[in-house]
Write a protein that holds these residues in place. Structure first.
Motif, PDB file in Angstrom:
ATOM      1  N   THR A 235      36.997 -13.529  58.564  1.00  0.00           N
ATOM      2  CA  THR A 235      38.047 -14.312  58.218  1.00  0.00           C
ATOM      3  C   THR A 235      37.728 -15.678  59.267  1.00  0.00           C
ATOM      4  O   THR A 235      37.521 -16.609  59.488  1.00  0.00           O
ATOM      5  CB  THR A 235      39.212 -14.349  58.720  1.00  0.00           C
TER       6      THR A 235
ATOM      7  N   MET B  74      48.266 -16.080  46.799  1.00  0.00           N
ATOM      8  CA  MET B  74      48.646 -15.615  48.451  1.00  0.00           C
ATOM      9  C   MET B  74      49.648 -14.674  48.053  1.00  0.00           C
ATOM     10  O   MET B  74      50.561 -14.705  47.661  1.00  0.00           O
ATOM     11  CB  MET B  74      49.430 -16.764  49.446  1.00  0.00           C
TER      12      MET B  74
ATOM     13  N   GLU C 164      51.019 -13.367  53.538  1.00  0.00           N
ATOM     14  CA  GLU C 164      49.920 -14.290  54.083  1.00  0.00           C
ATOM     15  C   GLU C 164      50.831 -15.873  54.343  1.00  0.00           C
ATOM     16  O   GLU C 164      50.289 -16.329  54.710  1.00  0.00           O
ATOM     17  CB  GLU C 164      49.071 -13.928  53.411  1.00  0.00           C
TER      18      GLU C 164
ATOM     19  N   ILE D 144      44.627 -20.303  56.912  1.00  0.00           N
ATOM     20  CA  ILE D 144      44.357 -19.006  55.881  1.00  0.00           C
ATOM     21  C   ILE D 144      43.869 -19.414  54.764  1.00  0.00           C
ATOM     22  O   ILE D 144      43.296 -20.620  54.471  1.00  0.00           O
ATOM     23  CB  ILE D 144      45.765 -18.270  54.668  1.00  0.00           C
TER      24      ILE D 144
END
Length: 224
Positions: A68, A179, A183, A189
């Motif tokens: 990420t 999502m 989240e 994101i």
């Protein structure tokens, strides 16, 4: 540590250093490519279910978080904003974590989450997932979504990428993303893109492409 795992960690480390070098030299295209390729490899390992893996579930979660961070750095390099949200010096903190992943037991230095483990095609099947321009997707605007309205069917937020087809005079869905409710929180994101039709039940998801292509969002929550 087996020789296979040792070799894998060495390749990951070399890739991370290569990307950081490109980044520091101002070769942004090369840096982005390196980051995204490594992120995809790390995500695959984080999602792997094979029993012979030397990584624990907690270590896989950390590997997913590193992936990420790579996506966030990649997104920062592509951003037109003057202030980078994830800096090169932040990224360099990941190298010792990745190198010592089998013994790392400290708190992860960044407040990020791995891309959620969702049902996707097996690696062998995924290799055939390329952008396909069939009859329905042909014509002007194919591959270039004009809009992506959001829907909230139950316990997830869906984004549908749509584009207008002048020849057929209607708007078609190109792909979609979603999502999970956990989240939805302030900050950046990175979520995956899936092939149409939109699967609101999330029972059988197929990635849009095997290439590292994601939807990058920055969430801002407002209190009424």
């Amino acid at each position: 540590m087996s020789e296979v795992t040792r070799s894998l960690l060495q390749r990951w480390g070399a890739s991370l250093r290569r990307g950081a070098d490109f980044d520091s030299w101002g070769q942004l295209v090369e840096a982005i490519d390196e980051y995204q390729i490594l992120a995809r490899h790390l995500q695959k390992e984080a999602q792997s279910q094979h029993n012979n893996s030397e990584f624990t579930e907690e270590q896989k979660k950390t590997i997913g978080k590193i992936a990420t961070c790579l996506e966030l750095r990649s997104a920062a390099l592509q951003s037109t904003q003057s202030q980078e949200e994830f800096k090169l010096e932040d990224l360099k903190k990941l190298e010792p974590i990745l190198k010592n992943i089998l013994t790392y037991n400290k708190e992860f230095p960044f407040d990020v989450q791995p891309v959620p483990l969702r049902r996707i095609l097996a690696p062998g099947e995924e290799e055939n997932l390329e952008f396909e321009e069939d009859e329905e997707e042909g014509g002007a605007g194919a591959g270039s979504p004009d809009s992506f309205p959001a829907r909230v069917p139950g316990a997830a937020v869906f984004f549908e990428f749509k584009h207008y087809k002048p020849k057929k005079r209607f708007t078609s869905t190109k792909c979609f993303a979603f999502m999970e409710m956990d989240e939805i929180k302030p900050g950046p994101i990175v979520i995956e893109l899936y092939k149409k039709p939109t699967d609101f039940k999330r029972k059988k998801l197929q990635l849009l492409t095997k290439k590292p292509l994601y939807l990058h969002l920055h969430q801002t929550l407002h209190k009424e």
